[in-house]
Design an enzyme around this catalytic site. Structure first.
Site, PDB file in Angstrom:
ATOM      1  N   HIS A 114       0.832  -1.213   0.000  1.00 61.96           N
ATOM      2  CA  HIS A 114       0.000   0.000   0.000  1.00 61.96           C
ATOM      3  C   HIS A 114       0.863   1.257   0.000  1.00 61.96           C
ATOM      4  O   HIS A 114       0.461   2.291   0.531  1.00 61.96           O
ATOM      5  CB  HIS A 114      -0.985   0.010   1.187  1.00 61.96           C
ATOM      6  N   ASP A 151       2.418   2.089  -3.077  1.00 66.24           N
ATOM      7  CA  ASP A 151       2.616   2.509  -4.472  1.00 66.24           C
ATOM      8  C   ASP A 151       1.734   3.684  -4.885  1.00 66.24           C
ATOM      9  O   ASP A 151       2.127   4.483  -5.726  1.00 66.24           O
ATOM     10  CB  ASP A 151       2.508   1.331  -5.461  1.00 66.24           C
ATOM     11  N   SER A 169     -11.753 -18.848 -22.196  1.00 66.35           N
ATOM     12  CA  SER A 169     -11.117 -18.849 -20.876  1.00 66.35           C
ATOM     13  C   SER A 169     -11.342 -20.205 -20.223  1.00 66.35           C
ATOM     14  O   SER A 169     -12.489 -20.624 -20.019  1.00 66.35           O
ATOM     15  CB  SER A 169     -11.725 -17.749 -19.996  1.00 66.35           C
ATOM     16  N   GLY A 180      -5.071 -12.435  -4.640  1.00 73.28           N
ATOM     17  CA  GLY A 180      -4.055 -11.466  -4.233  1.00 73.28           C
ATOM     18  C   GLY A 180      -2.714 -11.692  -4.902  1.00 73.28           C
ATOM     19  O   GLY A 180      -1.692 -11.193  -4.447  1.00 73.28           O
ATOM     20  N   SER A 188      -2.224 -11.039  -8.251  1.00 71.63           N
ATOM     21  CA  SER A 188      -2.219 -10.219  -9.468  1.00 71.63           C
ATOM     22  C   SER A 188      -2.648 -10.964 -10.722  1.00 71.63           C
ATOM     23  O   SER A 188      -2.020 -10.812 -11.773  1.00 71.63           O
ATOM     24  CB  SER A 188      -0.851  -9.577  -9.700  1.00 71.63           C
ATOM     25  N   SER A 248      -5.141 -10.232 -12.428  1.00 69.76           N
ATOM     26  CA  SER A 248      -5.603  -9.263 -13.433  1.00 69.76           C
ATOM     27  C   SER A 248      -4.423  -8.621 -14.164  1.00 69.76           C
ATOM     28  O   SER A 248      -4.429  -8.540 -15.394  1.00 69.76           O
ATOM     29  CB  SER A 248      -6.519  -8.208 -12.816  1.00 69.76           C
ATOM     30  N   ASP A 256       1.667  -4.103  -9.331  1.00 62.47           N
ATOM     31  CA  ASP A 256       1.368  -5.412  -9.925  1.00 62.47           C
ATOM     32  C   ASP A 256       1.867  -5.504 -11.362  1.00 62.47           C
ATOM     33  O   ASP A 256       2.545  -6.456 -11.749  1.00 62.47           O
ATOM     34  CB  ASP A 256      -0.139  -5.684  -9.906  1.00 62.47           C
TER      35      ASP A 256
HETATM   36  C1  GLA Z   1      -3.057  -4.208  -4.989  1.00 57.69           C
HETATM   37  C2  GLA Z   1      -2.859  -3.067  -5.986  1.00 57.69           C
HETATM   38  C3  GLA Z   1      -1.412  -2.579  -5.959  1.00 57.69           C
HETATM   39  C4  GLA Z   1      -0.956  -2.258  -4.538  1.00 57.69           C
HETATM   40  C5  GLA Z   1      -1.284  -3.421  -3.595  1.00 57.69           C
HETATM   41  C6  GLA Z   1      -0.985  -3.093  -2.162  1.00 57.69           C
HETATM   42  O1  GLA Z   1      -2.330  -5.337  -5.377  1.00 57.69           O
HETATM   43  O2  GLA Z   1      -3.197  -3.489  -7.276  1.00 57.69           O
HETATM   44  O3  GLA Z   1      -1.268  -1.449  -6.793  1.00 57.69           O
HETATM   45  O4  GLA Z   1      -1.505  -1.066  -4.078  1.00 57.69           O
HETATM   46  O5  GLA Z   1      -2.645  -3.807  -3.690  1.00 57.69           O
HETATM   47  O6  GLA Z   1       0.381  -2.939  -1.964  1.00 57.69           O
END
Ligand code: GLA
Length: 345
Positions: A9, A11, A40, A95, A97, A99, A143
């Protein structure tokens, strides 16, 4: 996909982060075509889309793809359609990434096939823009940067303000265990936006461009909740720098302690942890991990456990056993490696 080792948190206030790309992937197997058609595997469905018609969202997984097309079109690029299949072993909504992984996979595919001549940074920024402006999630650059720039055997230290980065060797004797709590985190988007709002207001009040420029004393000028949140962020920025030094000096005991401190701080002062994530961290420490912490946005999703390679499997199993005894969620764990980011085979 990616895990963030530390710098959570930070970025969206242009602070420091230190992620790795991991060997859990999204794969697009495709060919050039005269129509955009994608299957998909995760959703077991095929979707077609008319690229002449990108206006509104479809509210499905296709948005990550047409979002990338839209950003490219707005830049004056004109990639044509593809026909293909999306598969892989990266869990969705955990969590890690998924996406950003899909955005970067499609960006790399179009870049290669339609010879767009984009570099890794441009593709990461396109992915972020698609996510922010088309899909509508107000995330930072962490991400997409991690997924685009990942390098086998290295962590990435990134200043999210200047986008200057350094590859830091991530040694073979260390193991990262990803522990997926089994709690999907999509529902948390409004909480994420709330945190971001407080951070933006704080930067505004203090007239700063980045959390890197804020010190302890400045915090007194902020309302109570803002002070609590920003206090966490400025300590987290410092921890990223310390963690980088630990990696450089092969001091894994101290690195582990920093991760745990980061977890306690984000749980107490940023309030994005959950009882399940706290449980994973505490259990991992009981069984001899160097450290552990939530990774990504929090509110469920995944935690990382840092351990020596030799006892990693044992620690992972023990944590899994006690977690599944305590909670009913469908948890899982994976031993991951610092891996290459997006590439075309
Ligand atoms: C998600 C967001 C990132 C970052 C994290 C927390 O993954 O996509 O940009 O803010 O949360 O570090």
């Amino acid at each position: 996909g990616r895990v963030n080792i530390i710098g959570e948190h930070t970025d969206y206030s242009y602070g420091y982060v230190m992620p790795i790309a991991i060997n859990l992937y999204t794969i697009i197997d495709y060919e050039k075509s005269d129509k955009l058609v994608l299957y998909s595997e995760a959703y077991n469905e095929t979707k077609e889309f008319d690229l002449a018609n990108i206006k509104s969202k479809t509210n499905s997984w296709l948005d990550y793809i047409i979002g990338v097309y839209k950003v490219m079109h707005d830049m004056g690029l004109n990639p044509g359609p593809i026909n293909g299949k999306i598969s892989g072993n990266l869990p969705i909504g955990s969590g890690l990434s998924s996406s950003a992984s899909l955005e970067l996979a499609i960006a790399a595919a179009l870049n290669h096939t339609y010879e767009l001549k984009l570099d890794r940074l441009q593709m990461a920024l396109i992915g972020k823009k698609a996510e922010n402006e088309f899909v509508g999630v107000p995330s930072g650059i962490l991400d997409q940067f991690a997924v685009s720039f990942g390098k086998k055997g290295y962590a990435i230290f990134l200043d999210t303000q200047t986008l200057k980065y350094q590859y830091i060797p991530f040694p073979d004797i260390l193991q990262i265990i990803v522990f997926n709590t089994g709690i999907k985190r999509e529902l948390a988007n409004s909480e994420y936006a709330n945190r971001k709002k407080i951070v933006e207001e704080s930067l505004g009040i203090l007239k700063k461009n980045s959390s890197k420029e804020i010190n302890e004393k400045d915090l007194d000028k902020l309302p109570l909740l803002h002070k609590k949140r920003m206090g966490y962020i400025i300590r987290e920025n410092q921890r990223v720098l310390m963690a980088m030094d630990c990696l450089k000096n092969h001091d894994y005991v101290s690195l582990g302690k920093i991760l745990v401190e980061a977890h306690r701080d984000i749980a107490t002062n940023y309030e994005v942890s959950s009882p399940e994530l706290d449980f994973v961290v505490n259990e991992a420490l009981k069984y001899g991990a160097y450290g552990a912490r939530l990774t990504g946005a929090g509110f469920g999703g995944s935690a990382i456990i840092l351990s020596g390679k030799e006892n990693s499997e044992k620690i992972a199993k023990k944590v899994y056993q006690s977690y599944t005894k305590e909670f009913k969620y469908k948890a899982s764990y994976t031993l991951v490696e610092a891996s290459e980011g997006t590439y075309v085979l």
